[in-house]
Scaffold this motif. Structure first.
Motif, mmCIF file in Angstrom:
data_model
loop_
_atom_site.group_PDB
_atom_site.id
_atom_site.type_symbol
_atom_site.label_atom_id
_atom_site.label_comp_id
_atom_site.label_asym_id
_atom_site.label_seq_id
_atom_site.Cartn_x
_atom_site.Cartn_y
_atom_site.Cartn_z
ATOM 1 N N LEU A 219 0.861 -1.183 0.000
ATOM 2 C CA LEU A 219 0.000 0.000 0.000
ATOM 3 C C LEU A 219 0.892 1.225 0.000
ATOM 4 N N VAL A 220 0.547 2.204 -0.840
ATOM 5 C CA VAL A 220 1.363 3.414 -0.972
ATOM 6 C C VAL A 220 0.477 4.629 -0.710
ATOM 7 N N ASN A 221 0.931 5.508 0.151
ATOM 8 C CA ASN A 221 0.179 6.717 0.466
ATOM 9 C C ASN A 221 0.328 7.729 -0.659
ATOM 10 N N LEU A 222 -0.793 8.249 -1.148
ATOM 11 C CA LEU A 222 -0.764 9.174 -2.281
ATOM 12 C C LEU A 222 -0.114 10.499 -1.929
ATOM 13 N N LYS A 223 -0.196 10.887 -0.684
ATOM 14 C CA LYS A 223 0.302 12.202 -0.279
ATOM 15 C C LYS A 223 1.769 12.162 0.137
ATOM 16 N N THR A 224 2.149 11.136 0.902
ATOM 17 C CA THR A 224 3.486 11.109 1.494
ATOM 18 C C THR A 224 4.432 10.115 0.845
ATOM 19 N N GLY A 225 3.877 9.144 0.091
ATOM 20 C CA GLY A 225 4.711 8.097 -0.481
ATOM 21 C C GLY A 225 5.045 6.981 0.486
ATOM 22 N N GLU A 226 4.511 7.043 1.716
ATOM 23 C CA GLU A 226 4.763 6.001 2.709
ATOM 24 C C GLU A 226 4.233 4.652 2.213
ATOM 25 N N ASN A 227 4.946 3.578 2.529
ATOM 26 C CA ASN A 227 4.502 2.217 2.231
ATOM 27 C C ASN A 227 4.029 1.536 3.508
ATOM 28 N N ARG A 228 2.981 0.753 3.380
ATOM 29 C CA ARG A 228 2.515 -0.045 4.509
ATOM 30 C C ARG A 228 2.281 -1.478 4.053
ATOM 31 N N PRO A 229 2.462 -2.445 4.974
ATOM 32 C CA PRO A 229 2.237 -3.851 4.610
ATOM 33 C C PRO A 229 0.750 -4.133 4.445
ATOM 34 N N LEU A 230 0.455 -5.214 3.750
ATOM 35 C CA LEU A 230 -0.931 -5.548 3.447
ATOM 36 C C LEU A 230 -1.746 -5.859 4.693
ATOM 37 N N ASP A 231 -1.103 -6.418 5.732
ATOM 38 C CA ASP A 231 -1.881 -6.798 6.914
ATOM 39 C C ASP A 231 -2.434 -5.595 7.667
ATOM 40 N N TRP A 232 -2.017 -4.388 7.287
ATOM 41 C CA TRP A 232 -2.594 -3.179 7.869
ATOM 42 C C TRP A 232 -4.095 -3.088 7.595
ATOM 43 N N LEU A 233 -4.549 -3.691 6.486
ATOM 44 C CA LEU A 233 -5.960 -3.633 6.116
ATOM 45 C C LEU A 233 -6.836 -4.573 6.932
ATOM 46 N N SER A 234 -6.234 -5.546 7.565
ATOM 47 C CA SER A 234 -7.021 -6.574 8.235
ATOM 48 C C SER A 234 -7.873 -5.986 9.363
ATOM 49 N N GLY A 235 -9.195 -6.166 9.232
ATOM 50 C CA GLY A 235 -10.127 -5.767 10.270
ATOM 51 C C GLY A 235 -10.516 -4.313 10.284
ATOM 52 N N ILE A 236 -10.068 -3.507 9.303
ATOM 53 C CA ILE A 236 -10.444 -2.094 9.305
ATOM 54 C C ILE A 236 -11.428 -1.805 8.177
ATOM 55 N N ALA A 237 -12.254 -0.784 8.380
ATOM 56 C CA ALA A 237 -13.205 -0.350 7.358
ATOM 57 C C ALA A 237 -12.520 0.645 6.433
ATOM 58 N N VAL A 238 -12.719 0.466 5.131
ATOM 59 C CA VAL A 238 -12.124 1.362 4.149
ATOM 60 C C VAL A 238 -13.178 1.767 3.128
ATOM 61 N N THR A 239 -13.012 2.970 2.594
ATOM 62 C CA THR A 239 -13.760 3.377 1.413
ATOM 63 C C THR A 239 -12.921 2.973 0.210
ATOM 64 N N ALA A 240 -13.504 2.190 -0.687
ATOM 65 C CA ALA A 240 -12.773 1.686 -1.850
ATOM 66 C C ALA A 240 -13.335 2.326 -3.110
ATOM 67 N N VAL A 241 -12.464 3.007 -3.860
ATOM 68 C CA VAL A 241 -12.853 3.695 -5.084
ATOM 69 C C VAL A 241 -12.125 3.035 -6.244
ATOM 70 N N ALA A 242 -12.854 2.768 -7.330
ATOM 71 C CA ALA A 242 -12.225 2.115 -8.482
ATOM 72 C C ALA A 242 -12.842 2.622 -9.770
ATOM 73 N N GLY A 243 -11.998 3.245 -10.605
ATOM 74 C CA GLY A 243 -12.418 3.669 -11.936
ATOM 75 C C GLY A 243 -11.722 2.818 -12.979
ATOM 76 N N ILE A 244 -11.971 1.511 -12.917
ATOM 77 C CA ILE A 244 -11.320 0.538 -13.802
ATOM 78 C C ILE A 244 -12.376 -0.307 -14.500
#
Length: 335
Positions: A219-244
């Motif tokens: 996962l890459v932060n759009l503002k800061t460029g920070e990287n986070r591991p995938l397990d950061w998503l586990s158990g949290i609510a997210v808004t998911a946007v996709a224009g694909i």
């Protein structure tokens, strides 16, 4: 959304069959004109690999293109990517794309390919012209054309057709009744068929049919460029946007990583605005890497992109390397 009509079980747009037959007839006549030599086919004197599909909508062409480029670099090649640049509008072509190019000039996919691929990317609506320009300027010793299966003006040495395994051939009808750009018989001429995930394509009979898996890796932060591991998503609510082309695949991927997903699907190549990134306070927003290249200027610190990479079996790469080795022999003219 027309995709829902194309990729359902029936053919609710059957009243458009006259237009579908006209589309297929025009496409066949156009292809035959190139095959017969009535229209010129051109290419530079270096290998050309074309990645494309015979269905409309997202199938995973760009991740496969990136995987091929990475493989070529490991094998000692110096690849460049050629793209139409859908959604971009430059005042000149060919356009060489770099990491700082504006997405409205290059299109979203070429910018993503340039940032993630680490190779030169050339955009031109006339792909044959872009390919020749890349050769003339010594950008590469092999070219990979992203989404160019129907661009017959550009000759090619290898063709790879990609399908979304979950959506398959849809209702099997030509555009606009269904999603087919060309009939299934077109696959007899491609070197390999790659199926993105598992699903509805067991009916395809091709000697080189391989399955590709999409592997999220950061996962890459759009503002800061920070990287986070995938397990950061586990158990949290997210808004998911996709224009694909297939937003559902992206949302399912996030759920597979343990996220609680609030879906916000948008049209393919959506022109993002700041309002599209609204999300509840303290709830991260996650989007695809293709969408993220258009949103850096107005994203906030809770906006992230999920980057994925394509994994293919050894059998695919064995075939691919063998075909490249065969190109040391005199090449037949093959549009």
């Amino acid at each position: 959304m027309v995709d829902r009509l194309w990729y359902g079980e029936g053919r609710p747009l059957w009243l458009l069959w006259p237009l579908a037959w006209l589309y297929r007839w025009i496409a066949r006549r156009r292809r035959e004109a190139y095959l017969s030599g009535r229209r010129d086919v051109s290419r530079p004197p270096i290998p050309v690999v074309v990645v494309g599909n015979i269905t409309a909508g997202g199938t995973g062409k760009s991740p496969l293109t990136l995987a091929i480029v990475a493989h070529l670099k490991k094998q000692g090649w110096r690849p460049a990517i050629v793209s139409r640049g859908y959604g971009g509008k430059s005042d000149h072509y060919p356009l060489e794309v770099c990491a700082s190019t504006a997405a409205h000039l290059s299109g979203d996919e070429p910018l993503m390919l340039a940032r993630q691929g680490g190779v030169r990317v050339v955009v031109d609506p006339k792909r044959a012209r872009g390919a020749q320009w890349a050769y003339d300027n010594n950008l590469a010793d092999i070219l990979v054309c992203d989404d160019g299966l129907q661009h017959y003006a550009l000759g090619r040495d290898l063709e790879i057709a990609v399908f979304d395994g979950g959506r398959g051939l849809g209702n099997g009808a030509p555009i606009p009744v269904g999603p087919l750009r060309e009939p299934v018989e077109r696959l007899a001429r491609v070197d390999a068929v790659v199926i993105n995930g598992v699903g509805k394509l067991a009916q395809l009979d091709h000697p080189q049919c391989q399955t590709m898996q999409m592997e999220p890796y950061r996962l890459v932060n759009l503002k800061t460029g920070e990287n986070r591991p995938l397990d950061w998503l586990s158990g949290i609510a997210v808004t998911a946007v996709a224009g694909i082309g297939n937003p559902a695949r992206f949302f399912d991927t996030l759920r597979s990583l343990g996220a609680e997903v609030q879906e916000r699907p948008l049209g393919d190549h959506h022109a993002f605005k700041a309002d599209d990134l609204r999300h509840p306070a303290n709830q991260p927003l996650v989007m695809t890497a293709k969408d993220a290249v258009k949103c850096g200027d107005f994203a906030d610190v809770d906006c992230w992109s999920l980057e994925v990479r394509a994994a293919l079996p050894d059998a695919f790469w064995t075939m691919f390397d063998r075909r490249l080795a065969e190109l040391q022999l005199p090449r037949a003219a093959r549009p």
